[in-house]
Write a protein that holds these residues in place. Structure first.
Motif, short mmCIF file in Angstrom:
data_model
loop_
_atom_site.label_atom_id
_atom_site.label_comp_id
_atom_site.label_asym_id
_atom_site.label_seq_id
_atom_site.Cartn_x
_atom_site.Cartn_y
_atom_site.Cartn_z
N GLY A 146 4.21 6.00 -20.20
CA GLY A 146 3.11 6.94 -20.11
C GLY A 146 2.33 6.75 -18.83
N THR A 147 1.47 7.72 -18.55
CA THR A 147 0.68 7.71 -17.32
C THR A 147 -0.44 6.69 -17.41
OG1 THR A 147 1.17 10.06 -17.01
CG2 THR A 147 -0.65 9.14 -15.74
N ILE A 148 -0.69 6.02 -16.30
CA ILE A 148 -1.74 5.01 -16.22
C ILE A 148 -2.85 5.54 -15.31
CG2 ILE A 148 -2.32 2.70 -15.37
CD1 ILE A 148 0.47 1.82 -16.21
N ALA A 149 -4.08 5.40 -15.74
CA ALA A 149 -5.24 5.76 -14.93
C ALA A 149 -5.81 4.51 -14.27
CB ALA A 149 -6.31 6.43 -15.79
N ILE A 150 -6.14 4.63 -13.01
CA ILE A 150 -6.82 3.56 -12.28
C ILE A 150 -8.16 4.09 -11.81
CG2 ILE A 150 -6.77 2.06 -10.25
CD1 ILE A 150 -3.75 2.04 -10.44
N ILE A 151 -9.23 3.42 -12.18
CA ILE A 151 -10.57 3.85 -11.80
C ILE A 151 -11.05 2.93 -10.68
CG2 ILE A 151 -12.94 4.21 -12.58
CD1 ILE A 151 -11.81 4.70 -15.38
N GLY A 152 -11.10 3.49 -9.48
CA GLY A 152 -11.48 2.73 -8.30
C GLY A 152 -10.37 2.77 -7.27
N ALA A 153 -10.64 3.34 -6.09
CA ALA A 153 -9.62 3.50 -5.05
C ALA A 153 -9.87 2.57 -3.88
CB ALA A 153 -9.57 4.94 -4.57
N GLY A 154 -10.30 1.33 -4.20
CA GLY A 154 -10.37 0.31 -3.17
C GLY A 154 -9.02 -0.38 -3.04
N ILE A 155 -9.01 -1.53 -2.38
CA ILE A 155 -7.74 -2.21 -2.11
C ILE A 155 -7.09 -2.70 -3.40
CG2 ILE A 155 -8.85 -4.45 -1.69
CD1 ILE A 155 -5.78 -3.06 0.19
N ALA A 156 -7.85 -3.13 -4.40
CA ALA A 156 -7.26 -3.57 -5.66
C ALA A 156 -6.61 -2.41 -6.39
CB ALA A 156 -8.32 -4.23 -6.55
N GLY A 157 -7.32 -1.29 -6.50
CA GLY A 157 -6.75 -0.13 -7.16
C GLY A 157 -5.54 0.41 -6.43
N ALA A 158 -5.60 0.40 -5.09
CA ALA A 158 -4.47 0.88 -4.30
C ALA A 158 -3.25 -0.01 -4.46
CB ALA A 158 -4.87 0.98 -2.83
N ALA A 159 -3.47 -1.33 -4.48
CA ALA A 159 -2.35 -2.26 -4.66
C ALA A 159 -1.71 -2.07 -6.03
CB ALA A 159 -2.83 -3.70 -4.49
N ALA A 160 -2.54 -1.90 -7.06
CA ALA A 160 -2.01 -1.69 -8.41
C ALA A 160 -1.23 -0.38 -8.48
CB ALA A 160 -3.15 -1.69 -9.42
N ALA A 161 -1.80 0.68 -7.91
CA ALA A 161 -1.13 1.99 -7.95
C ALA A 161 0.21 1.95 -7.23
CB ALA A 161 -2.04 3.05 -7.33
N HIS A 162 0.24 1.31 -6.07
CA HIS A 162 1.47 1.22 -5.29
C HIS A 162 2.56 0.48 -6.07
CE1 HIS A 162 3.60 1.33 -1.41
NE2 HIS A 162 4.11 0.16 -1.77
N ARG A 163 2.18 -0.62 -6.71
CA ARG A 163 3.14 -1.40 -7.49
C ARG A 163 3.66 -0.61 -8.68
NH1 ARG A 163 6.72 -3.03 -9.55
NH2 ARG A 163 7.17 -5.02 -10.57
N LEU A 164 2.79 0.11 -9.35
CA LEU A 164 3.19 0.91 -10.51
C LEU A 164 4.13 2.03 -10.08
CD1 LEU A 164 -0.25 1.07 -12.33
CD2 LEU A 164 1.80 -0.11 -13.16
N ARG A 165 3.81 2.67 -8.96
CA ARG A 165 4.68 3.75 -8.47
C ARG A 165 6.06 3.20 -8.10
NH1 ARG A 165 5.38 6.50 -3.35
NH2 ARG A 165 5.83 8.70 -3.64
N GLU A 166 6.09 2.01 -7.49
CA GLU A 166 7.37 1.39 -7.17
C GLU A 166 8.22 1.17 -8.43
OE1 GLU A 166 6.96 -1.38 -3.19
OE2 GLU A 166 6.35 -2.23 -5.12
#
Length: 318
Positions: free
Chosen positions: A5-25
């Motif tokens: 399922g889709t994951i929401a990340i609240i916060g587009a700083g470096i932590a949120g960006a790192a998490a999003a990038h890893r999940l997309r990978e």
């Protein structure tokens, strides 16, 4: 909750960006939301008149962990980041937001979206604004990863009737930042001056124009010391700018001022961290990451975001 399922990340700083990038990978669909006008969080770049740019949040980052070192090497190879003021310090090119934007490239990023409530919908979560209006009406999320500052994460958790032990213990120092363009001489000795005296008004002065890819001479960024920032936290920005300019004149020659502005960071630097890479409750799908977990460094926030993505993917904690 489930591992799909889709994951929401609240916060587009470096932590949120790192998490999003890893999940997309890993092939997971992800949506990143931030209340600001653009991504970056405290890796921030403010535009001024006449194409001026100021890195008014995090000034640089270092790289010691092998995972972050590999990422920084990739950024420098591709011109996303570059060394500054010595081999140990790196900055984004042409602003501190560049590494965050690079990580978020191709990801569903929705800025200007202030999440006010998390609402459980069966085994999923829906997001609402503070007034109850729906956000992302087309999506129910299997997990919500909070990478915003701890007080904001704590409010969202409390509103949902949930808790992640440790978030409430995080403490931050505030910081008032002065952005100045002037016609005086540059710092004579180095691109940076620091003052570690706790009673000082200004703790950090940097020649912003000395960073790679920055245009416009005579631009400075000055960070007020934590104690001074606390004492003046609720002052008007223009009054703060005037005081900081006066303090700056005591430290160095300041010429005719072409531009000045002050910005308040309520949650500038972590003073007390959780002491764990991230927090995650698999039974609810709620998690927390950021510098509030490991400490006040860009690298720590990046590693915390990676750790939280791994937990959301069902990987063992690292």
């Amino acid at each position: 909750m489930g591992q799909d399922g889709t994951i929401a990340i609240i916060g587009a700083g470096i932590a949120g960006a790192a998490a999003a990038h890893r999940l997309r990978e890993a092939g997971r669909p992800v949506v990143v939301l931030d209340k600001g006008r653009g991504p970056g969080g405290r890796m921030a770049t403010r535009r001024g008149p006449d194409s001026l740019r100021f890195d008014h949040g995090a000034q640089y980052f270092t790289a010691r962990d092998p995972r972050f070192k590999a990422r920084v090497e990739d950024w420098t190879t591709r011109g996303v980041a570059a060394p500054w003021g010595g081999a140990e310090r790196f900055v984004g090119v042409t602003g501190m937001t560049a590494p965050v934007r690079d990580l978020l490239d191709g990801i569903d990023l929705r800025c200007g979206r202030a999440v006010g409530r998390l609402v459980r919908d069966g085994r999923s979560w829906r997001l609402q604004e503070a007034d109850g209006a729906a956000l992302c009406e087309d999506a129910a999320f299997s997990a919500v990863l909070l990478t915003c500052p701890a007080p904001q994460a704590l409010a969202l958790l409390a509103g949902a009737g949930e808790d992640l032990p440790g978030v409430a213990e995080v403490r931050y120092a505030p910081c008032w930042t002065l952005m100045l363009a002037h016609d005086g001489p540059p710092l004579a000795d180095a691109p940076v001056r620091e003052d570690r005296d706790p009673d000082a008004t200004i703790a950090w002065i940097a020649r912003n124009d000395s960073k790679p890819g920055r245009d416009g001479g005579g631009t400075l960024v000055a960070h007020a010391a934590p104690a001074w920032s606390r004492a003046h936290l609720e002052d008007a920005a223009e009054d703060v700018a005037e005081r900081l300019v006066a303090a700056l004149r005591e430290r160095m020659p300041v010429g005719a001022i072409r531009h000045r502005a002050a910005h308040r960071w309520r949650y500038a630097a972590v003073e007390r961290a959780v002491g764990e890479p991230c927090l995650f409750a698999p039974e609810t799908g709620l998690g927390f990451a950021g510098d509030g977990c490991l400490g006040p460094r860009v690298e720590f926030a990046f590693l915390s975001g990676l750790a939280l993505a791994g937990r959301a993917l069902g990987e063992a904690a690292r």
